[in-house]
Motif scaffolding. Structure first.
Motif, PDB file in Angstrom:
ATOM      1  N   TYR A  86     -26.311  -6.389   7.969  1.00  0.00           N
ATOM      2  CA  TYR A  86     -26.928  -6.691   6.916  1.00  0.00           C
ATOM      3  C   TYR A  86     -26.528  -6.476   5.650  1.00  0.00           C
ATOM      4  CZ  TYR A  86     -31.114  -6.452  10.284  1.00  0.00           C
ATOM      5  OH  TYR A  86     -32.165  -6.387  11.426  1.00  0.00           O
ATOM      6  N   THR A  89     -24.636  -9.789   5.173  1.00  0.00           N
ATOM      7  CA  THR A  89     -25.525 -11.017   5.112  1.00  0.00           C
ATOM      8  C   THR A  89     -25.913 -10.960   3.708  1.00  0.00           C
ATOM      9  OG1 THR A  89     -26.006 -10.763   7.415  1.00  0.00           O
ATOM     10  CG2 THR A  89     -27.627 -11.903   5.748  1.00  0.00           C
ATOM     11  N   ARG A 121     -26.165 -17.995  10.059  1.00  0.00           N
ATOM     12  CA  ARG A 121     -27.368 -18.498  10.420  1.00  0.00           C
ATOM     13  C   ARG A 121     -28.242 -17.416   9.851  1.00  0.00           C
ATOM     14  NH1 ARG A 121     -29.282 -18.427  16.764  1.00  0.00           N
ATOM     15  NH2 ARG A 121     -31.192 -19.935  16.721  1.00  0.00           N
ATOM     16  N   LYS A 122     -28.120 -16.139   9.684  1.00  0.00           N
ATOM     17  CA  LYS A 122     -28.887 -15.126   9.244  1.00  0.00           C
ATOM     18  C   LYS A 122     -29.076 -15.496   7.531  1.00  0.00           C
ATOM     19  CE  LYS A 122     -31.147 -11.229  10.053  1.00  0.00           C
ATOM     20  NZ  LYS A 122     -32.162 -10.964  11.034  1.00  0.00           N
ATOM     21  N   TRP A 126     -32.431 -16.137   5.198  1.00  0.00           N
ATOM     22  CA  TRP A 126     -32.496 -15.086   4.123  1.00  0.00           C
ATOM     23  C   TRP A 126     -32.629 -16.092   2.868  1.00  0.00           C
ATOM     24  CZ3 TRP A 126     -29.781  -9.751   3.499  1.00  0.00           C
ATOM     25  CH2 TRP A 126     -30.332  -8.886   4.784  1.00  0.00           C
ATOM     26  N   GLU A 131     -36.639 -12.534   5.586  1.00  0.00           N
ATOM     27  CA  GLU A 131     -35.589 -11.506   5.651  1.00  0.00           C
ATOM     28  C   GLU A 131     -36.393 -10.418   6.561  1.00  0.00           C
ATOM     29  OE1 GLU A 131     -34.112  -9.716   1.877  1.00  0.00           O
ATOM     30  OE2 GLU A 131     -34.641 -11.705   0.907  1.00  0.00           O
ATOM     31  N   PHE A 202     -31.243  -7.348  14.771  1.00  0.00           N
ATOM     32  CA  PHE A 202     -30.670  -8.438  13.911  1.00  0.00           C
ATOM     33  C   PHE A 202     -30.787  -9.654  14.468  1.00  0.00           C
ATOM     34  CE2 PHE A 202     -27.098 -10.757  12.017  1.00  0.00           C
ATOM     35  CZ  PHE A 202     -27.020 -10.492  10.457  1.00  0.00           C
ATOM     36  N   MET A 206     -33.860 -12.703  13.993  1.00  0.00           N
ATOM     37  CA  MET A 206     -33.244 -14.186  13.566  1.00  0.00           C
ATOM     38  C   MET A 206     -33.764 -15.185  14.339  1.00  0.00           C
ATOM     39  SD  MET A 206     -29.295 -15.015  13.253  1.00  0.00           S
ATOM     40  CE  MET A 206     -29.034 -15.096  14.973  1.00  0.00           C
ATOM     41  N   TRP A 210     -35.837 -18.266  13.029  1.00  0.00           N
ATOM     42  CA  TRP A 210     -35.431 -19.673  13.151  1.00  0.00           C
ATOM     43  C   TRP A 210     -36.381 -20.728  13.737  1.00  0.00           C
ATOM     44  CZ3 TRP A 210     -30.997 -21.034  10.964  1.00  0.00           C
ATOM     45  CH2 TRP A 210     -30.079 -22.244  11.458  1.00  0.00           C
TER      46      TRP A 210
END
Length: 600
Positions: A86, A89, A121-122, A126, A131, A202, A206, A210
């Motif tokens: 995190y 990211t 991708r994360k 965000w 988030e 995580f 995600m 997505w």
């Protein structure tokens, strides 16, 4: 002297095991930006080892976009890394936002190799405001996503790193990796990789985000998504790169490259003395530059479409206990089908398909989490398969370990929302914070917790963990060793005053499985999750002169700690006796004991 040396060796090993968890074994790094025309920003996220591990790949990116600004995170990790993904990211996303605010780019390209693809991708999510950092305030959508032209992943495990053996990985390396994971779990190391495994928060959060993102965006605002993978990749399977359930909205391009492994696809990029591109180099360059309609018609692999059902608008999970092989889950589904008739085509009941779970692994947090990860995979697939299912139209019926699965998932996965909940024989802590989940609209309906007067299972076994939590003053159930308890025998403490939404029914007659023993009770449960969410189980099942736990069970429950000590003491005593007789007898004893605990 020999005994002293053995003792010192044991102490040294214990110290090492305790201390390793406090080392990073990696670096978050900084963000390095090379400036050129300020019109295009290319973000390149390297693999686990950092940018220096694949210099040819960075060279190719620079040659493909010689006039573009290039942003590269300089993180570097070993397999034992404890760096928080995190944090990485946030660093990348913050840097992209800052650069875009300065230069207002015409287009932004995201390109990630291996772990870098997962991180980007994360980052993209965000940027759109999706988030999921625990205990962190969401910052909202950032303008830079309006300039996103494409997201390209190279050998990226888009479903997360797998626990299963990838098709091309040899048995020895898989065994070594499995052992490394166990060592990491025991020593508190490798938390970075553990955070990126399939089913980890995580990754699971995600995948669901997505789905939500691409369903919310108009088709003309979808960035181009391209996934590249070598057909000899020994770490990522084709299905895990495509991620059909969560990673392939309309128009995603997937290309497999013949003859390339996980490392070769990022290192065998040039040939002819470095003057010509290999097939992998050409494919990467095309993925980074071609528009959606410029790819040759036969360039990409054919990917089967996910079969969806737009009629399903309600999801009901039914989860049994660790050793429960009774037919009640099927009876609940049958009752639901009869109650709602033709409307059943709009209701999907997900049965308990996880494997039989023995008592010994149930006592260990890591093993308990395996079924939680499985549940989140089921939830993700359901969200993908049923496009008209709202995230608030999900109900849950759980017994014993099934109650733990939901409670733990709600703690660890910020994207999970549940409407109405029915718990019986719950092994969740009494101090579980339903009130917070209700305030945050993570639980939007009602929660019923049914306690049976003869439930010696919950009264004694998880009660021991409850007593430890109470002894050390835990007021808020946290994920970890002590995240099981005795709410199924004594009721929940927090949330009962929240707008009449959490109810403890203490008690009904019967044992651990009492709530599902009769057809009438099964029908009532089915009615609660389908036709009548305001159904009052107190009116139906509770009697003013109803049953109370027998005095002997109450005493045994209060002395749960003593029962555990005596039991563990007996096991240790027999082990010592066997050890003094012979090593072979000692080994046989432990094999038999572990066999019993893993089958009971």
């Amino acid at each position: 002297m020999g005994s002293v040396l053995k003792l010192l060796g044991l102490i040294s090993v214990l110290i090492i095991f305790c201390v390793l968890r406090y080392f990073d074994f990696g670096t978050v790094g900084q963000i390095e930006t090379t400036y050129r025309d300020h019109k295009t920003l290319v973000v390149y996220a390297p693999s686990l080892g950092g940018r220096t591990s694949r210099p040819e790949l960075e060279r190719l990116v620079r040659e493909t976009y010689p006039a573009a600004d290039l942003l590269i995170p300089t993180y570097s990790h070993q397999w034992a890394s404890n760096i928080n993904p995190y944090e990485i990211t946030q660093k990348i996303e913050t840097a992209i936002d800052a650069e875009d605010k300065k230069y207002h780019y015409e287009k932004i390209v995201l390109f990630g190799y291996s772990t870098g693809g997962l991180l980007l991708r994360k980052v993209l999510l965000w940027g759109y405001g999706y988030e999921d950092r625990p205990e962190q305030q969401v910052r909202g959508r950032h303008d830079w996503v309006e300039r996103i032209e494409r997201y390209v992943s190279l050998a990226a495990p888009n479903r997360g790193w797998p626990y299963h053996k990838p098709t091309n990985l040899d048995d020895y390396k898989y065994a070594f990796g499995s052992i490394a994971l166990e060592v990491g779990r025991l020593t508190g190391t490798g938390r970075f990789i553990a955070s990126l495994m399939q089913g980890a928060p995580f990754v699971a959060n995600m995948r669901i985000q997505w789905i939500d993102l691409f369903r919310s965006l108009p088709a003309n605002q979808h960035p181009l998504v391209v996934h590249l993978l070598g057909n000899k990749d020994e770490l990522v399977d084709r299905e895990d790169s495509i991620d059909l359930e969560a990673g392939s909205p309309e128009g995603v391009i997937f290309k497999s490259l013949e003859g390339f492994s996980h490392g070769e696809i990022a290192s065998r990029l040039y040939q002819g003395g470095g003057k010509e591109l290999t097939a992998a180099g050409e494919a990467i360059q095309m993925a980074l530059t071609k528009t959606r309609y410029e790819f040759p018609s036969d360039w990409a692999d054919k990917v089967g479409a996910l079969h969806t059902d737009p009629d399903v608008k309600q999801l009901i999970f039914v989860m049994h206990g660790i050793r429960d092989e009774s037919p009640w889950p099927a009876e609940v589904k049958q009752s639901i089908d009869i109650l709602i008739g033709d409307a059943s085509k709009g209701v999907k009941v997900i049965p308990p398909l996880y494997r039989r779970f023995a008592m010994l692994p149930f006592l260990f947090y890591w093993d308990r989490q395996s079924n939680v990860r499985w549940f989140m995979d089921q939830y993700t697939e359901a969200r993908a398969m049923y496009p008209n299912l709202r995230d608030t139209d999900v109900d849950f019926i759980g017994h014993s370990n099934g109650t733990y699965i939901l409670a733990s998932a709600l703690q660890n996965y910020q994207v999970l929302k549940i409407r109405n909940v029915f718990f019986a024989g719950s092994v969740v802590p009494m101090h579980y914070r339903w009130d917070k989940l209700m305030r945050d609209d993570r639980v939007t309906g009602r929660v019923w917790n049914i306690c049976a007067a003869g439930d010696w299972v919950v009264a004694i076994f998880p009660q021991f963990f409850q007593q430890i939590s109470d002894l050390i003053g835990n007021e808020d159930a946290k994920p970890g060793v002590l995240d099981i308890g005795a709410a199924g025998f004594r009721g929940f403490r927090h949330g009962t005053g929240d707008e009449d939404r959490l109810f403890n029914l203490t008690y009904i007659a019967g044992p651990h499985i009492a709530a599902f023993e009769t057809k009438a009770r099964v029908d009532d449960i089915a009615r609660y999750v389908t036709l009548d969410p305001k159904l009052n189980f107190l009116d139906l099942w509770w009697s003013k002169n109803g049953p109370e736990p027998e005095r002997s069970l109450q005493i045994a429950s209060n002395l749960s700690w003593l029962i555990w000590i005596l039991g563990l003491g007996l096991i240790a005593f027999i082990g010592i006796v066997c050890y003094r007789r012979s090593w072979s007898l000692f080994a046989i004893y432990w094999v038999v004991l572990l066999g019993v605990l893993n089958s009971w």
